[in-house]
Design a protein around this motif. Structure first.
Motif, PDB file in Angstrom:
ATOM      1  N   SER A 170       0.834  -1.204   0.000  1.00 20.29           N
ATOM      2  CA  SER A 170       0.000   0.000   0.000  1.00 20.29           C
ATOM      3  C   SER A 170       0.862   1.244   0.000  1.00 20.29           C
ATOM      4  O   SER A 170       0.598   2.211  -0.697  1.00 20.29           O
ATOM      5  CB  SER A 170      -0.918   0.015   1.206  1.00 20.29           C
ATOM      6  OG  SER A 170      -0.124   0.068   2.364  1.00 20.29           O
TER       7      SER A 170
ATOM      8  N   GLN B 284       1.037   4.307  -2.849  1.00 18.77           N
ATOM      9  CA  GLN B 284       0.846   5.719  -2.551  1.00 18.77           C
ATOM     10  C   GLN B 284       2.069   6.528  -2.952  1.00 18.77           C
ATOM     11  O   GLN B 284       1.934   7.633  -3.445  1.00 18.77           O
ATOM     12  CB  GLN B 284       0.605   5.916  -1.053  1.00 18.77           C
ATOM     13  CG  GLN B 284      -0.658   5.265  -0.553  1.00 18.77           C
ATOM     14  CD  GLN B 284      -1.893   5.951  -1.071  1.00 18.77           C
ATOM     15  OE1 GLN B 284      -1.815   7.059  -1.569  1.00 18.77           O
ATOM     16  NE2 GLN B 284      -3.017   5.280  -0.992  1.00 18.77           N
TER      17      GLN B 284
ATOM     18  N   LEU C 275       2.535   8.528  -6.181  1.00 18.33           N
ATOM     19  CA  LEU C 275       1.962   9.861  -6.349  1.00 18.33           C
ATOM     20  C   LEU C 275       3.035  10.920  -6.354  1.00 18.33           C
ATOM     21  O   LEU C 275       2.940  11.907  -7.044  1.00 18.33           O
ATOM     22  CB  LEU C 275       0.994  10.156  -5.191  1.00 18.33           C
ATOM     23  CG  LEU C 275      -0.325   9.414  -5.237  1.00 18.33           C
ATOM     24  CD1 LEU C 275      -1.092   9.638  -3.959  1.00 18.33           C
ATOM     25  CD2 LEU C 275      -1.141   9.882  -6.430  1.00 18.33           C
TER      26      LEU C 275
ATOM     27  N   THR D 277      -0.318   8.787   2.508  1.00 21.13           N
ATOM     28  CA  THR D 277      -1.494   7.973   2.786  1.00 21.13           C
ATOM     29  C   THR D 277      -2.670   8.668   2.110  1.00 21.13           C
ATOM     30  O   THR D 277      -2.516   9.735   1.529  1.00 21.13           O
ATOM     31  CB  THR D 277      -1.762   7.927   4.303  1.00 21.13           C
ATOM     32  OG1 THR D 277      -2.150   9.246   4.711  1.00 21.13           O
ATOM     33  CG2 THR D 277      -0.543   7.492   5.078  1.00 21.13           C
ATOM     34  N   GLU D 278      -3.832   8.067   2.220  1.00 22.09           N
ATOM     35  CA  GLU D 278      -5.018   8.690   1.607  1.00 22.09           C
ATOM     36  C   GLU D 278      -5.289  10.061   2.193  1.00 22.09           C
ATOM     37  O   GLU D 278      -5.880  10.934   1.557  1.00 22.09           O
ATOM     38  CB  GLU D 278      -6.237   7.801   1.835  1.00 22.09           C
ATOM     39  CG  GLU D 278      -6.354   6.720   0.798  1.00 22.09           C
ATOM     40  CD  GLU D 278      -7.466   5.760   1.104  1.00 22.09           C
ATOM     41  OE1 GLU D 278      -8.349   6.094   1.921  1.00 22.09           O
ATOM     42  OE2 GLU D 278      -7.437   4.666   0.525  1.00 22.09           O
ATOM     43  N   ASN D 279      -4.871  10.255   3.447  1.00 19.11           N
ATOM     44  CA  ASN D 279      -5.167  11.537   4.101  1.00 19.11           C
ATOM     45  C   ASN D 279      -4.078  12.577   3.916  1.00 19.11           C
ATOM     46  O   ASN D 279      -4.171  13.679   4.459  1.00 19.11           O
ATOM     47  CB  ASN D 279      -5.334  11.315   5.614  1.00 19.11           C
ATOM     48  CG  ASN D 279      -6.439  10.349   5.897  1.00 19.11           C
ATOM     49  OD1 ASN D 279      -7.441  10.368   5.197  1.00 19.11           O
ATOM     50  ND2 ASN D 279      -6.258   9.482   6.897  1.00 19.11           N
ATOM     51  N   SER D 280      -3.040  12.244   3.185  1.00 19.19           N
ATOM     52  CA  SER D 280      -1.915  13.172   3.079  1.00 19.19           C
ATOM     53  C   SER D 280      -2.312  14.476   2.409  1.00 19.19           C
ATOM     54  O   SER D 280      -3.080  14.484   1.444  1.00 19.19           O
ATOM     55  CB  SER D 280      -0.793  12.556   2.253  1.00 19.19           C
ATOM     56  OG  SER D 280      -0.196  11.522   2.965  1.00 19.19           O
TER      57      SER D 280
ATOM     58  N   ASN E  46      -0.665  16.876   0.149  1.00 16.97           N
ATOM     59  CA  ASN E  46       0.526  16.636  -0.672  1.00 16.97           C
ATOM     60  C   ASN E  46       1.083  17.927  -1.280  1.00 16.97           C
ATOM     61  O   ASN E  46       0.683  18.337  -2.370  1.00 16.97           O
ATOM     62  CB  ASN E  46       0.171  15.626  -1.767  1.00 16.97           C
ATOM     63  CG  ASN E  46       1.366  15.234  -2.586  1.00 16.97           C
ATOM     64  OD1 ASN E  46       2.478  15.731  -2.376  1.00 16.97           O
ATOM     65  ND2 ASN E  46       1.159  14.347  -3.537  1.00 16.97           N
TER      66      ASN E  46
ATOM     67  N   THR F 109      -4.598  17.401  -9.700  1.00 16.40           N
ATOM     68  CA  THR F 109      -5.269  16.164  -9.272  1.00 16.40           C
ATOM     69  C   THR F 109      -6.266  15.731 -10.362  1.00 16.40           C
ATOM     70  O   THR F 109      -6.818  16.578 -11.075  1.00 16.40           O
ATOM     71  CB  THR F 109      -6.019  16.404  -7.950  1.00 16.40           C
ATOM     72  OG1 THR F 109      -6.705  17.657  -8.035  1.00 16.40           O
ATOM     73  CG2 THR F 109      -5.054  16.442  -6.794  1.00 16.40           C
TER      74      THR F 109
ATOM     75  N   ASP G 125       0.815  13.589   8.238  1.00 13.81           N
ATOM     76  CA  ASP G 125       0.201  13.541   6.901  1.00 13.81           C
ATOM     77  C   ASP G 125       0.429  14.787   6.058  1.00 13.81           C
ATOM     78  O   ASP G 125      -0.403  15.151   5.228  1.00 13.81           O
ATOM     79  CB  ASP G 125      -1.310  13.260   6.998  1.00 13.81           C
ATOM     80  CG  ASP G 125      -1.583  11.809   7.296  1.00 13.81           C
ATOM     81  OD1 ASP G 125      -0.765  10.969   6.901  1.00 13.81           O
ATOM     82  OD2 ASP G 125      -2.602  11.525   7.942  1.00 13.81           O
TER      83      ASP G 125
END
Ligand SMILES: Cc1ncc(COP(=O)(O)O)c(C=O)c1O
Length: 500
Positions: free
Chosen positions: A91, A95, A98, A120-123, A125, A132, A440
């Motif tokens: 995982s 990620q 990205l 992570t999904e919550n990062s 960035n 995006t 994050d």
């Protein structure tokens, strides 16, 4: 080490043996980046004493961690966190792509692989300067694509002219005319992204051992190309209004380079722009010393404060400038599409290098993009992206103005996608990256944008707002600034910092 021990709590009601519980706790601390690569664990004696458990229990847990690759032991020195666990963590790898697509370097990859930077999904960035996917104009592009398939049928899938689909080259010239660049479709070379353009130019013009001049710092992807071709990089420190012209002239005389690579507008990574005056002088030097200039124009259209920088290409009377345009920031990076305006004297070599690289850029994509421009979708979408980025830019600048510690500085670029923060000298940017990643927040350490030859500074970070939603910017910048302040107040290693 006491704080590691404080993070380990046993569940008295659990049916799991204590050694399994200890194994799981340590594995979690390693996995979430609390314990980073090469950190020494407390000794067996310390763990056993502080946790109030039997030494054999500790030894068994450590042995299991070692067997599974989470730690390694150096005889006589102790047990250390290893980085190999990341390799099996699918995982995290997924990620990390990205970030890696945009700023791939060994240096950054190793920060990620060591668990020092993870997404992570919550990062939030701030590391990627790419839009995006929710911003991509999928529906309009689908209309163009379907119409091309209807219109051109199988022709859309045949080999394309290496220089590029002629009607697209015409459309590009029309769009460029609005940006004050006059050119002819015969001067245009379609490429599969600006990265390929840099590579093709290097292939066509440079031989192993030749010199190229770059700004320092500069786009990491360009450094990677030049190094891979065995080219010597003479890098020149970049200031807020461009390189020093006297240093540039001195360097040209000393190294006799074939090429100069520059990103004159809203440079990556600094956001700095070369002043219009320096642009004129730079072209004069190129004429005087018979030098080609690669102008990498990845975001000159994103001028949010009316800076009105003039492209080198539009001032180029003597065919010195190779203009490279990326569509990745305004359009869709995965399309792999861009173009170059190439001086006639080297066009033949460039087409040959393009042919040797991939014969041609996808004909289907070129045809669809041509129709996309002709239908007016391009104008609409570039305005949309401008508005989105401008809002993110203003929000990021405001958040920095409200939160930035006094001894952290940056220059407002007036456009583009990147901000270059200068932290106090000696600041441990890698530690900051690790701490922020725990919260994050990710960003790109400045170090990865240097070719390593001279004027390397280690106390910068690049903040890109391209991928960050407006509603996350204040929070992300706030955490970053707070973390910097805490690291400074404590003036000690991040492991002793309280968790925010
Ligand atoms: C300055 C600069 N040039 C070139 C590129 C590569 O762009 P493309 O996706 O068109 O290959 C990038 C990508 O981030 C960039 O920042």
């Amino acid at each position: 080490m006491i704080e590691i021990i404080e993070l380990i709590k046993f569940d008295k009601d659990s049916t799991l043996p204590l050694y399994v519980q200890l194994y799981e706790k340590l594995k979690t601390l390693i996995g979430d980046g609390t314990l980073v690569c090469d950190v020494r664990l407390p000794s067996i004696r310390q763990l056993s004493k502080e946790l109030g458990i039997n030494r054999v229990t500790v030894v068994t847990a450590i042995r299991e961690l070692e067997k599974d690759g989470y730690v390694y032991t150096k005889p006589g020195s102790g047990t250390f966190v290893s980085s190999s666990f990341i390799v099996t963590d699918k995982s995290m790898h997924l990620q990390s792509n990205l970030v890696l697509d945009e700023v791939y370097t060994q240096e950054y990859a190793s920060l990620i692989n060591n668990g020092q930077v993870s997404l992570t999904e919550n990062s939030i960035n701030f590391a990627s300067a790419t839009p995006t996917p929710d911003l991509f104009p999928v529906d309009d592009f689908k209309v163009a694509l379907n119409e091309v398939l209807e219109r051109d049928k199988g022709n859309a899938f045949s080999y394309q002219d290496s220089q590029g689909y002629y009607p697209l080259r015409e459309s590009i010239c029309r769009v460029l005319g609005e940006a004050m660049i006059t050119c002819n479709p015969d001067d245009i070379q379609i490429i599969s992204g600006a990265q390929q353009g840099i590579d093709i130019i290097s292939k066509a013009l440079l031989r192993q051992g030749d010199y190229i001049i770059t700004e320092s710092p500069t786009y990491a992807g360009a450094i990677a190309v030049f190094k891979s071709r065995g080219v010597q990089i003479a890098d020149i420190e970049l200031f807020e209004d461009g390189m020093s012209l006297s240093v540039l002239e001195y360097t040209i005389k000393k190294y006799k380079p074939r090429l100069l690579y520059t990103i004159p507008s809203f440079q990556n990574p600094t956001g700095y722009s070369c002043s219009n005056h320096k642009r004129e002088q730079l072209l004069k030097l190129a004429d005087k010393y018979d030098l080609y200039v690669i102008e990498d124009d990845y975001v000159s259209d994103l001028d949010f404060e009316g800076k009105k920088y003039i492209t080198l290409k539009s001032m180029d009377k003597n065919n010195r400038v190779i203009f490279i345009k990326s569509y990745s920031k305004i359009f869709m990076p995965g399309l792999r599409l861009g173009f170059m305006i190439v001086p006639p004297g080297i066009l033949g070599n460039v087409i040959e290098a393009k042919h040797a690289t991939d014969i041609s850029t996808s004909g289907l994509i070129q045809r669809a993009f041509d129709l996309y421009i002709r239908k007016g979708f391009w104008d609409k979408h570039s305005q949309f992206m401008y508005d989105v980025y401008k809002e993110r830019y203003i929000k990021t600048i405001n958040a920095l103005d409200n939160n930035l510690p006094q001894n952290v500085t940056y220059k407002k670029p007036g456009g583009g996608l990147n901000l270059w923060l200068s932290l106090p000298p000696g600041f441990h940017v890698n530690k900051l990256a690790s701490l922020c990643a725990l919260k994050d927040i990710v960003f790109a350490p400045g170090k990865i944008f240097y070719s390593g030859n001279s004027s390397q500074k280690l106390n910068n970070i690049r903040l890109s707002f391209a991928s960050v939603y407006v509603e996350h910017i204040e929070h992300g910048v706030g955490i970053l600034c707070k973390t910097i302040e805490l690291m400074e107040q404590k003036n000690e290693s991040y492991r002793n910092l309280p968790i925010l």
